[in-house]
Design a protein around this motif. Structure first.
Motif, PDB file in Angstrom:
ATOM      1  N   CYS A  70       0.843  -1.188   0.000  1.00 40.85           N
ATOM      2  CA  CYS A  70       0.000   0.000   0.000  1.00 40.85           C
ATOM      3  C   CYS A  70       0.885   1.248   0.000  1.00 40.85           C
ATOM      4  N   ASN A  71       0.431   2.253  -0.660  1.00 46.14           N
ATOM      5  CA  ASN A  71       1.200   3.479  -0.827  1.00 46.14           C
ATOM      6  C   ASN A  71       1.459   4.200   0.486  1.00 46.14           C
ATOM      7  N   TRP A  72       0.510   4.147   1.408  1.00 51.43           N
ATOM      8  CA  TRP A  72       0.541   5.025   2.574  1.00 51.43           C
ATOM      9  C   TRP A  72       1.353   4.485   3.731  1.00 51.43           C
TER      10      TRP A  72
ATOM     11  N   PRO B 184      -2.579   1.802  -4.350  1.00 54.54           N
ATOM     12  CA  PRO B 184      -3.127   2.863  -3.501  1.00 54.54           C
ATOM     13  C   PRO B 184      -3.521   2.376  -2.115  1.00 54.54           C
ATOM     14  N   CYS B 185      -4.009   1.140  -2.007  1.00 57.21           N
ATOM     15  CA  CYS B 185      -4.499   0.603  -0.742  1.00 57.21           C
ATOM     16  C   CYS B 185      -4.509  -0.914  -0.849  1.00 57.21           C
TER      17      CYS B 185
ATOM     18  N   ARG C 257      -7.473  -2.584  -2.385  1.00 58.87           N
ATOM     19  CA  ARG C 257      -7.667  -2.568  -3.841  1.00 58.87           C
ATOM     20  C   ARG C 257      -7.050  -3.789  -4.516  1.00 58.87           C
TER      21      ARG C 257
END
Length: 156
Positions: free
Chosen positions: A15-17, A43-44, A47
């Protein structure tokens, strides 16, 4: 002649975050990491369609790692809860697809956990090296598994 165990392919969906940030934190801290992991930034974790993972295995991956934010820390509130449900079911499906469940791992790493990221990657890479190269699968194997599901107690 190339060493088949030394040339293993491990795909990581991060995940990106959080997890990508954790990998970046480990890199900035210059923590030694295995170089076998090929990262796909998403992104997550919510997803990630399990078919992405199946496609990675059928494309030649020897192991697949999915990493997202810790539960209750998801940037999108509940994406990692969706991921956990899907990935746990997918983990149970792997033997029916002819894939050793030990070749798949999902976990949670935050952006501040560079040392945890290093440990997760080192442990998973060591596990995949111990398992060795995965026998190559064809997409027709997936279709055959779908047409002839494994009965309980029958094994893969």
């Amino acid at each position: 002649m190339p060493d088949p165990v030394a040339d293993l392919r491990i795909v990581g969906f991060l995940c990106n975050w959080c997890s990508y940030g954790g990998a970046d934190t480990a890199g900035v801290a210059r923590l030694a990491q295995p170089t076998d992991l090929r990262i796909v930034r998403v992104p997550c974790s919510g997803r990630i369609d399990p078919l992405f993972i199946a496609k990675a295995f059928y494309g030649g991956a020897d192991g697949v790692l999915v990493s997202g934010c810790h539960p209750r820390d998801c940037h999108y509130s509940e994406g990692n809860y969706h991921a956990r449900r899907r990935l746990e079911l997918f983990l149970r499906l792997l033997p029916a697809l002819g894939i050793d469940p030990g070749r798949f791992l999902y976990t949670w790493v935050s952006a501040s956990e560079g040392q945890r990221w290093q440990r997760v990657v080192a442990d998973f890479t060591a596990r995949i090296h111990a398992l060795g190269p995965m026998p190559r699968l064809r997409e027709t194997d997936l279709a055959a598994a779908a047409c002839h599901p494994v009965a309980p107690g029958e094994g893969a």
